[in-house]
Design an enzyme around this catalytic site. Structure first.
Site, mmCIF file in Angstrom:
data_model
loop_
_atom_site.group_PDB
_atom_site.id
_atom_site.type_symbol
_atom_site.label_atom_id
_atom_site.label_comp_id
_atom_site.label_asym_id
_atom_site.label_seq_id
_atom_site.Cartn_x
_atom_site.Cartn_y
_atom_site.Cartn_z
ATOM 1 N NE ARG A 1 -10.105 -30.115 -40.740
ATOM 2 C CZ ARG A 1 -9.005 -29.239 -40.759
ATOM 3 N NH1 ARG A 1 -7.987 -29.749 -40.956
ATOM 4 N NH2 ARG A 1 -9.114 -28.152 -40.481
ATOM 5 N NE ARG B 1 -10.429 -26.390 -55.786
ATOM 6 C CZ ARG B 1 -11.743 -25.700 -56.141
ATOM 7 N NH1 ARG B 1 -12.787 -26.158 -55.141
ATOM 8 N NH2 ARG B 1 -12.283 -25.493 -57.366
ATOM 9 N NE ARG C 1 -14.366 -36.894 -74.126
ATOM 10 C CZ ARG C 1 -13.584 -36.816 -73.058
ATOM 11 N NH1 ARG C 1 -13.638 -37.266 -72.029
ATOM 12 N NH2 ARG C 1 -12.275 -36.106 -73.478
ATOM 13 N NE ARG D 1 -18.830 -26.732 -58.511
ATOM 14 C CZ ARG D 1 -19.932 -26.946 -59.073
ATOM 15 N NH1 ARG D 1 -21.113 -27.148 -58.184
ATOM 16 N NH2 ARG D 1 -20.413 -26.582 -60.101
ATOM 17 N NE ARG E 1 -21.585 -30.435 -52.350
ATOM 18 C CZ ARG E 1 -21.862 -29.518 -53.122
ATOM 19 N NH1 ARG E 1 -23.014 -29.194 -53.711
ATOM 20 N NH2 ARG E 1 -20.940 -29.108 -53.780
#
Length: 254
Positions: A211, A120, A193, A118, A220
């Site tokens: 950055r 990106r 899978r 997420r 996080r």
């Protein structure tokens, strides 16, 4: 989980060994001012935005002003450190995108992979479950998996007093057995899978700029983030700070 820094921004010394008169200078910026490669590039990028000088001239012309003098804001370090603080506090962090870091990230769950993608502005190369065979008798020895720490010390009396870890491990063994059987009867790896769990591990190579890593750490390292990605955030921070110590104060916990 294993995190290794594979590469980070390095100077092309031939450029920085030539002074503004075109003569060869035998001292690199690191030797002259004890600055890092990352600081040298960051200063070049920052001052390019505000200086009439060409980028290749900035360190030779202004290096002593910034790296050779104490910070004028009284907050420690050199005046280059003061400039970095000013830039980050003012939000002009696009100048930090010129510092990049590449990591080998090993043994993380597919659950973590779903979260990190997420972000990106990172670049990813991820171990494929389509091309890697994960049968028990293959080179991989079957799929590995991450066990959440929260399972420890928990019991299920409805299952004869089994621990949460036993329930978890038994399920993983069942999934492995079913995966093996699907492959045995001719189901392709790319379709077999589909039964693999989020806990299944993978390896990846990840590249990002400073950055992006600062932003990643804010989000996080927060208490609300899942434990596995919090651990990854700290390991990435520690690896960057080891090669660029001046960045430590800019890794703000969320």
């Amino acid at each position: 989980m294993n995190v290794k820094l594979l590469a980070h921004t390095q100077l092309v010394e031939d450029i920085f060994l030539i002074d503004k008169t075109g003569n060869l200078d035998w001292e690199t910026p690191q030797e002259r001012w004890n600055c890092t490669d990352g600081q040298t590039i960051a200063l070049t990028a920052i001052r390019t935005c505000y200086s009439h000088l060409e980028p290749s001239e900035i360190v030779e012309t202004e290096g002593e002003k910034y790296f050779g003098k104490a910070a004028s804001d009284g907050k420690g370090g050199t005046d280059a450190d003061r400039l970095m603080r000013h830039i980050i506090n003012s939000g002009h962090t696009s100048t930090l995108e010129h510092l990049t870091y590449t990591f080998a990230i090993e043994g993380v769950s597919r659950s973590l992979l779903a979260q990190i993608t997420r972000h990106r502005h990172f670049s990813f190369s991820v171990q494929s479950q389509r091309y890697n065979k994960l049968e028990s008798n293959s080179k991989s020895g079957g799929f590995d998996y991450v066990t959440p720490k929260s399972l420890e010390g928990k019991f299920s009396y409805a299952n004869g007093g089994m621990t949460a870890n036993e329930i978890f491990d038994n399920y993983m063994e069942t999934v492995q057995a079913h995966y093996d059987e699907l492959r045995h009867i001719g189901v392709s790896a790319e379709d077999a899978r589909f039964i693999l769990p989020n806990a299944a591990t993978c390896n990846l190579v990840l590249t990002g700029n400073l950055r992006s890593f600062l932003d990643f750490h804010i989000k996080r390292s927060a208490k609300g983030a899942q434990w596995e990605i919090r651990d990854l955030s700290d390991l990435i921070k520690n690896a960057i700070v080891e090669v660029e110590p001046w960045t430590e104060n800019f890794f703000v916990a969320g």
